[in-house]
Design a protein around this motif. Structure first.
Motif, PDB file in Angstrom:
ATOM      1  N   MET A 100       1.016  -1.146   0.039  1.00 44.63           N
ATOM      2  CA  MET A 100       0.037  -0.352  -0.296  1.00 44.63           C
ATOM      3  C   MET A 100       0.828   1.288  -0.138  1.00 44.63           C
ATOM      4  O   MET A 100       0.337   2.220   0.049  1.00 44.63           O
ATOM      5  CB  MET A 100      -0.621   0.358   0.982  1.00 44.63           C
ATOM      6  CG  MET A 100      -1.992  -1.447   1.119  1.00 44.63           C
ATOM      7  SD  MET A 100      -3.304  -0.952   2.317  1.00 44.63           S
ATOM      8  CE  MET A 100      -2.949  -0.606   3.633  1.00 44.63           C
ATOM      9  N   HIS A 140       8.946  -3.485   3.446  1.00 47.24           N
ATOM     10  CA  HIS A 140       9.077  -3.512   1.736  1.00 47.24           C
ATOM     11  C   HIS A 140      10.086  -4.422   0.767  1.00 47.24           C
ATOM     12  O   HIS A 140       9.736  -5.650   0.137  1.00 47.24           O
ATOM     13  CB  HIS A 140       8.332  -2.217   1.850  1.00 47.24           C
ATOM     14  CG  HIS A 140       6.848  -1.893   1.787  1.00 47.24           C
ATOM     15  ND1 HIS A 140       6.872  -1.419   2.282  1.00 47.24           N
ATOM     16  CD2 HIS A 140       5.880  -2.487   2.327  1.00 47.24           C
ATOM     17  CE1 HIS A 140       5.708  -0.436   3.338  1.00 47.24           C
ATOM     18  NE2 HIS A 140       4.980  -1.875   3.073  1.00 47.24           N
ATOM     19  N   GLY A 187       4.748 -10.068   4.183  1.00 44.45           N
ATOM     20  CA  GLY A 187       5.520 -10.383   5.529  1.00 44.45           C
ATOM     21  C   GLY A 187       4.968 -10.540   6.709  1.00 44.45           C
ATOM     22  O   GLY A 187       3.742 -10.813   6.532  1.00 44.45           O
ATOM     23  N   ASP A 213       2.623  -9.022   9.075  1.00 45.17           N
ATOM     24  CA  ASP A 213       0.641  -9.890   8.942  1.00 45.17           C
ATOM     25  C   ASP A 213       0.973 -10.819   9.085  1.00 45.17           C
ATOM     26  O   ASP A 213       0.325 -11.061   8.124  1.00 45.17           O
ATOM     27  CB  ASP A 213       0.686  -8.348   7.865  1.00 45.17           C
ATOM     28  CG  ASP A 213       1.161  -7.468   8.259  1.00 45.17           C
ATOM     29  OD1 ASP A 213      -0.016  -6.844   8.758  1.00 45.17           O
ATOM     30  OD2 ASP A 213       1.617  -7.082   7.347  1.00 45.17           O
ATOM     31  N   MET A 231      11.096  -7.121   9.379  1.00 46.57           N
ATOM     32  CA  MET A 231      12.087  -6.228   9.881  1.00 46.57           C
ATOM     33  C   MET A 231      11.996  -5.475  10.462  1.00 46.57           C
ATOM     34  O   MET A 231      10.972  -4.837  10.267  1.00 46.57           O
ATOM     35  CB  MET A 231      12.643  -5.618   7.744  1.00 46.57           C
ATOM     36  CG  MET A 231      14.027  -4.835   8.683  1.00 46.57           C
ATOM     37  SD  MET A 231      14.692  -4.761   5.795  1.00 46.57           S
ATOM     38  CE  MET A 231      15.441  -5.965   6.708  1.00 46.57           C
ATOM     39  N   MET A 241       9.232  -2.314  12.137  1.00 43.43           N
ATOM     40  CA  MET A 241       8.843  -0.775  10.804  1.00 43.43           C
ATOM     41  C   MET A 241       7.481  -1.292  10.462  1.00 43.43           C
ATOM     42  O   MET A 241       6.913  -2.463  10.113  1.00 43.43           O
ATOM     43  CB  MET A 241       9.792  -1.720   9.586  1.00 43.43           C
ATOM     44  CG  MET A 241      11.295  -1.087   9.926  1.00 43.43           C
ATOM     45  SD  MET A 241      12.375  -1.123   8.381  1.00 43.43           S
ATOM     46  CE  MET A 241      13.615  -1.005   9.734  1.00 43.43           C
TER      47      MET A 241
HETATM   48  P1  AMP Z   1       1.238  -3.144   3.115  1.00 40.75           P
HETATM   49  O1  AMP Z   1       2.454  -2.308   2.604  1.00 40.75           O
HETATM   50  O2  AMP Z   1       1.552  -2.240   4.681  1.00 40.75           O
HETATM   51  O3  AMP Z   1      -0.104  -3.407   3.532  1.00 40.75           O
HETATM   52  O4  AMP Z   1       2.624  -4.274   3.767  1.00 40.75           O
HETATM   53  C1  AMP Z   1       2.985  -4.770   1.816  1.00 40.75           C
HETATM   54  C2  AMP Z   1       3.683  -6.518   2.695  1.00 40.75           C
HETATM   55  O5  AMP Z   1       5.156  -5.754   3.455  1.00 40.75           O
HETATM   56  C3  AMP Z   1       2.877  -7.457   3.258  1.00 40.75           C
HETATM   57  O6  AMP Z   1       2.794  -8.368   3.295  1.00 40.75           O
HETATM   58  C4  AMP Z   1       3.199  -7.349   4.686  1.00 40.75           C
HETATM   59  O7  AMP Z   1       3.393  -7.730   5.716  1.00 40.75           O
HETATM   60  C5  AMP Z   1       5.204  -6.767   4.183  1.00 40.75           C
HETATM   61  N1  AMP Z   1       5.766  -5.942   5.430  1.00 40.75           N
HETATM   62  C6  AMP Z   1       4.678  -5.151   6.014  1.00 40.75           C
HETATM   63  N2  AMP Z   1       5.846  -4.223   7.029  1.00 40.75           N
HETATM   64  C7  AMP Z   1       6.986  -5.097   7.537  1.00 40.75           C
HETATM   65  C8  AMP Z   1       8.294  -5.380   8.042  1.00 40.75           C
HETATM   66  N3  AMP Z   1       8.443  -4.580   9.313  1.00 40.75           N
HETATM   67  N4  AMP Z   1       9.483  -6.610   7.681  1.00 40.75           N
HETATM   68  C9  AMP Z   1       8.146  -7.410   6.417  1.00 40.75           C
HETATM   69  N5  AMP Z   1       7.506  -7.496   5.493  1.00 40.75           N
HETATM   70  C10 AMP Z   1       6.917  -6.265   5.941  1.00 40.75           C
END
Ligand code: AMP
Length: 280
Positions: free
Chosen positions: A30, A37, A148, A151, A177, A185
Motif C-alpha cells: 500500500m 517492503h 511479510g 502481518d 524487518m 517497521m
Molecule cells: P503494506 O504496505 O503494509 O500492506 O505491506 C505490504 C507487504 O509488506 C505485506 O506483505 C506486509 O506484511 C509486508 N511488510 C510490512 N511491514 C514489514 C516489515 N517490517 N518487514 C517485512 N515485511 C513487511
C-alpha cells in the motif's frame, strides 16, 4: 523501472514477456515504503527474473474511514526506493483499474480466521484484503507471491484464499524487518510522534517477554501480564494472544510442544500497531 497504471497495459506486457518463460515474483503493497517492503522486493529479485511491486491503498480493507484518510502517501519517494532496489516493474493503479464498473465482490469463506484477532477487531478487513489480492493476482498472475510475517494472520488468510480460488501460486513469507531497537517497521510508524515512537518499542518487548516466560500449562496469567505491561506504558490494547503458529487457533493451555506465535495489537496514541513473535 517500468511503471504501469492500466491493468490492460500491464497484462499485455506480462503476456508478451511470459512467452520467454521468465519467472515472475510479486510484492503487493500500500506504499509509504520502508526497508521492510524492500526486503520483500530483494527476496523476489534473488528468486525470479522479473519482480513486480504494486502500490494501491485498497479502500475496501479499511474498516475505519479515518485510518484510510490518514494513511501515508509518499509516491515519489516510493518510486525512488524501488528504482534503487532494482525492481523492474511497478503497478500503480487507481481504484477504477482494480474495481472496474461491473466488478462483483465475492465473499471468501475464511472460517474462524475471520473471527479472531485482527478479524475480530477489524470487521470486514480480511474480505477486503482477499478482494484486492485476488484481483491483483488475476492481473499479475505471478509465480511467487511475497508477503511479510509482520502481518501473520494476513499470511494465513491469503493462503486460505489461494486454496479457495484454486490459484497455483507459491507463497513466500518473509521475516519482519525491525528498527535497531526492535520496533517492527510499518508505514504507520511515520504517524507516531517522537515520544510515542520510543514508547512503541514496548510492544516488541512484551512479545519477547512472553516468549521468554512461556511455560506449559495455562497461558492466561501470562497474557494478562503482557496486557498490563502495555497498559502501564499508556497503550490501549486490543489484544495480546498466544496461538498455534500453524493454525492460529488461540492456545489457552500449552502442551509445551506445539509451535506458538504471540501476537499483539494496541494503540500507541492515535496509531494502531500490530506485531508478532514466533515461539518454538
Ligand atoms: P503494506 O504496505 O503494509 O500492506 O505491506 C505490504 C507487504 O509488506 C505485506 O506483505 C506486509 O506484511 C509486508 N511488510 C510490512 N511491514 C514489514 C516489515 N517490517 N518487514 C517485512 N515485511 C513487511
Amino acid at each position: 523501472m517500468r511503471i504501469f497504471r492500466k491493468s490492460d497495459d500491464l497484462m499485455e506486457f506480462l503476456r508478451l514477456n511470459h512467452v520467454d518463460g521468465l519467472k515472475l515474483g510479486f510484492v503487493p503493497t500500500m506504499g509509504a515504503l520502508h526497508a521492510g517492503h524492500i526486503s520483500l522486493v530483494s527476496r523476489s529479485m534473488e528468486q525470479n527474473e522479473l519482480t513486480i511491486c504494486s502500490i494501491f491503498v485498497n479502500p475496501t480493507q479499511f474498516n475505519n474511514p479515518e485510518d484510510l484518510a490518514k494513511y501515508p502517501v509518499t509516491i515519489e519517494k516510493d518510486i525512488d526506493m524501488l528504482e534503487a532496489s532494482g525492481c523492474q516493474l511497478l503497478f500503480l493503479p487507481d481504484p477504477s483499474q482494480i474495481y472496474p464498473a461491473g466488478y462483483q465482490a465475492r465473499h471468501y469463506d475464511l472460517g474462524y480466521l475471520e473471527t479472531i484477532l485482527e478479524g475480530k477487531y477489524r470487521p470486514g478487513h480480511f474480505q477486503g484484503v482477499c478482494q484486492v489480492v485476488d484481483r491483483l493476482l488475476s492481473i499479475v498472475n505471478p509465480d511467487i507471491l511475497y508477503l511479510g510475517r509482520k502481518d501473520y494472520q494476513q499470511c494465513m488468510v491469503i493462503a486460505r484464499m489461494l486454496t479457495l480460488t484454486g490459484r497455483n501460486i507459491t507463497l513466500d513469507f518473509v521475516e519482519t524487518m525491525r528498527e535497531p531497537n526492535g520496533l517492527a517497521m510499518s508505514s504507520r510508524n511515520v504517524r507516531l510522534n517522537e515520544s510515542d515512537r520510543v514508547r512503541a518499542i514496548q510492544i516488541y518487548r512484551s512479545l519477547q517477554w512472553l516468549k521468554k516466560n512461556v511455560k506449559p500449562g495455562n497461558l492466561s496469567p501470562l497474557k494478562a501480564e503482557a496486557v498490563q505491561q502495555l497498559t502501564d506504558h499508556g497503550f490501549e490494547v486490543d489484544y495480546v494472544e498466544i496461538a498455534s503458529a500453524e493454525s492460529l487457533s488461540i492456545t489457552e493451555v500449552w502442551d509445551g510442544r506445539e509451535p506458538l506465535v504471540a501476537l499483539a495489537a494496541a494503540f500507541c496514541g492515535p496509531v494502531r500497531l500490530i506485531d508478532n513473535v514466533t515461539i518454538s
